[in-house]
Enzyme design. Structure first.
Site, PDB file in Angstrom:
ATOM      1  N   ARG A 290     -30.480   9.176  11.235  1.00 30.62           N
ATOM      2  CA  ARG A 290     -31.745   9.848  11.557  1.00 30.62           C
ATOM      3  C   ARG A 290     -32.895   8.835  11.536  1.00 30.62           C
ATOM      4  O   ARG A 290     -33.889   8.981  12.249  1.00 30.62           O
ATOM      5  CB  ARG A 290     -32.005  11.018  10.601  1.00 30.62           C
ATOM      6  CG  ARG A 290     -33.305  11.764  10.890  1.00 30.62           C
ATOM      7  CD  ARG A 290     -33.328  13.194  10.336  1.00 30.62           C
ATOM      8  NE  ARG A 290     -32.888  13.271   8.967  1.00 30.62           N
ATOM      9  CZ  ARG A 290     -33.629  12.945   7.891  1.00 30.62           C
ATOM     10  NH1 ARG A 290     -34.874  12.537   8.043  1.00 30.62           N
ATOM     11  NH2 ARG A 290     -33.143  13.042   6.682  1.00 30.62           N
TER      12      ARG A 290
ATOM     13  N   LYS B 251     -33.217  12.088  32.832  1.00 33.98           N
ATOM     14  CA  LYS B 251     -33.279  12.105  34.294  1.00 33.98           C
ATOM     15  C   LYS B 251     -32.741  10.784  34.851  1.00 33.98           C
ATOM     16  O   LYS B 251     -31.611  10.438  34.590  1.00 33.98           O
ATOM     17  CB  LYS B 251     -34.719  12.402  34.743  1.00 33.98           C
ATOM     18  CG  LYS B 251     -35.373  13.585  34.000  1.00 33.98           C
ATOM     19  CD  LYS B 251     -34.760  14.924  34.332  1.00 33.98           C
ATOM     20  CE  LYS B 251     -35.208  16.061  33.409  1.00 33.98           C
ATOM     21  NZ  LYS B 251     -36.639  16.180  33.200  1.00 33.98           N
TER      22      LYS B 251
HETATM   23  C1  PLP Z   1     -37.485  16.769  32.309  1.00 30.96           C
HETATM   24  C2  PLP Z   1     -38.868  16.291  32.066  1.00 30.96           C
HETATM   25  C3  PLP Z   1     -39.418  16.331  30.778  1.00 30.96           C
HETATM   26  C4  PLP Z   1     -38.679  16.893  29.587  1.00 30.96           C
HETATM   27  O1  PLP Z   1     -37.557  16.121  29.281  1.00 30.96           O
HETATM   28  P1  PLP Z   1     -36.222  16.702  28.562  1.00 30.96           P
HETATM   29  O2  PLP Z   1     -35.364  15.516  28.434  1.00 30.96           O
HETATM   30  O3  PLP Z   1     -35.688  17.782  29.437  1.00 30.96           O
HETATM   31  O4  PLP Z   1     -36.691  17.254  27.244  1.00 30.96           O
HETATM   32  C5  PLP Z   1     -40.708  15.836  30.617  1.00 30.96           C
HETATM   33  N1  PLP Z   1     -41.412  15.343  31.654  1.00 30.96           N
HETATM   34  C6  PLP Z   1     -40.907  15.309  32.899  1.00 30.96           C
HETATM   35  C7  PLP Z   1     -41.740  14.751  34.003  1.00 30.96           C
HETATM   36  C8  PLP Z   1     -39.620  15.781  33.145  1.00 30.96           C
HETATM   37  O5  PLP Z   1     -39.121  15.756  34.400  1.00 30.96           O
END
Ligand code: PLP
Length: 415
Positions: free
Chosen positions: A72, A220
């Site tokens: 952690r 992403k």
């Molecule tokens: C997906 C996304 C988030 C959140 O991210 P997670 O990994 O789903 O928590 C924040 N900002 C943008 C621009 C995103 O596309």
């Protein structure tokens, strides 16, 4: 876009063999100073680490950079990913979180207190917007929303002595509005934050413009294979020590397995982003001429309202295209069911091309006026380019649109 993607980068890695190399080359090696003699990153699947002496255990427990005390607090695989991100963003340090929202929550709740003020742009990821609209008021943190594309809007909304954070997202949900990194980076007083998820560190480097904290949902394009959930913040040692405290106490920490996948993603990010940009650019052009399409939003198109700004601050326009269908809600619903190569799913930046129709899915609970405030039309579709052959993707999308024209058109009252 410019050719700055090929520039030599002065990253922050301790690995001097990377000095002066291009960012694409650095991405292959970054973060693996401590890899023993394994060529690929090592997965440290352990929750804790042993010490031989009390003084060693003490040092492990109090050092904010300890990655061998308790997972952690830190973990060598997670640290390797963090070091790679700091290197690519050109910052002193980086911290990984359980997700992009974990990273954004850490920034907002780890750096702000009751009575503080935040300036944020109106064009935001829905989760970030909800965090600012629902969580902040509960803790007495005031938020002013501004149009992130309006020159001077962020600066004018800053309340001297009260504003602690300025939060921008660029390119932004949902219509890929572009905020001026130089303007945000020049704001003195509050800490400046840019959610750079859509661009990736190979698309733009906000820290080069003086932005204090760069956030990514590495879920992403960075991890890039739709198999990891992880977030990251890059910035100075000092600010990241605060965020580290928050992450440790709130448990918003990244798992070593997701960090391994994110580190794997970094090695292919440059070629993936290039391919996704090529497909997105080809699709944006094809859509501009399609009779079913009312408007196309892509920073690489000359018709994009901030096209020149995007060309100035971005190396690649990226893999996302948003467009509005002329027949609105029904056309949007029909379209996302008609595509065959492209899949209907929520996310972006992975190998599979994806479409979403927010009005019937992620934003279905919003009233028409709320949709409008979020810049989402009833026929708005967001497309994320994958790694399929460009021609197959363009043919799939335009073919689906042609069929939708038949379906929706067929329902229209004649005459
Ligand atoms: C997906 C996304 C988030 C959140 O991210 P997670 O990994 O789903 O928590 C924040 N900002 C943008 C621009 C995103 O596309």
């Amino acid at each position: 876009m410019t050719e700055r993607a090929d520039r030599a980068s002065a990253g922050a890695s301790g690995d001097s063999t990377l000095d002066g190399l291009h960012v694409q080359t650095r991405a292959i090696r970054a973060g693996r100073d401590d890899n023993q003699n394994a060529l690929a990153p090592i997965l440290w699947a352990t929750s804790t680490f042993t010490a031989d002496t009390v003084s060693e255990a003490h040092d492990m427990a109090v050092n904010t950079h300890s990655s061998r005390f308790y997972t952690r607090y830190g973990n060598p695989t997670v640290k390797a990913f963090e070091d790679a991100m700091a290197d690519l963003e050109g910052t002193e340090s980086a911290r990984a979180f359980a997700s992009g929202m974990g990273a954004l929550s850490a920034i907002v709740l780890g750096l702000c207190s009751s009575g503080d003020h935040i300036v944020a742009q109106r064009q935001l990821y829905a989760g970030t917007q909800l965090l600012l609209q629902t969580t902040c008021p509960r803790f007495g943190i005031d938020v002013t929303f501004v149009d992130g594309t309006e020159p001077g809007a962020f600066t004018e909304a800053v309340l001297p002595g009260r504003t602690v954070l300025v939060i921008a997202e660029t390119p932004a949900n949902p219509k890929l509005a572009v905020a001026d990194l130089a303007e945000v980076g020049a704001i003195a007083g509050p800490m400046t934050v840019v959610d750079s998820t859509f661009a990736t560190p190979l698309g733009q480097r906000p820290a080069d413009y003086g932005v204090d904290l760069v956030v990514h949902s590495a879920t992403k394009a960075i991890a890039g294979h739709n198999d990891a959930t992880i977030g990251v913040v890059a910035g100075s040692e000092e600010l990241l020590a605060w965020l580290w405290n928050y992450a440790v106490l709130h448990g918003a920490v990244a798992s070593p397995f997701d960090a391994l996948n994110a580190l794997r993603g970094i090695r292919t990010l440059a070629v993936r982003l290039r391919q996704q940009t090529e497909t997105a650019a080809a699709l944006a052009e094809a859509l501009e001429g399609h009779p079913m399409v009312e408007s196309v939003h892509y920073p690489g198109l000359a018709s994009h309202p901030q096209h020149e700004l995007a060309a100035r601050q971005m190396d690649l326009a990226g893999g996302l295209v948003t467009f509005d269908l002329a027949d609105g809600y029904e056309a949007g619903r029909a379209f996302v069911e008609e595509v065959r190569v492209v899949r209907l799913a929520t996310s972006l930046g992975g190998p599979e091309s994806i479409v979403t129709h927010p009005a019937s899915t992620t934003h279905v609970s919003l009233l028409p006026e709320e949709l409008e405030a979020a810049c989402i039309g009833r026929g708005t579709v967001r497309f994320s380019a994958g790694l399929e052959h460009t021609d197959d993707v363009v043919a799939d999308v335009t073919g689906a649109l042609d069929r939708v024209a038949g379906i929706v058109g067929g329902k229209r009252p004649s005459g």
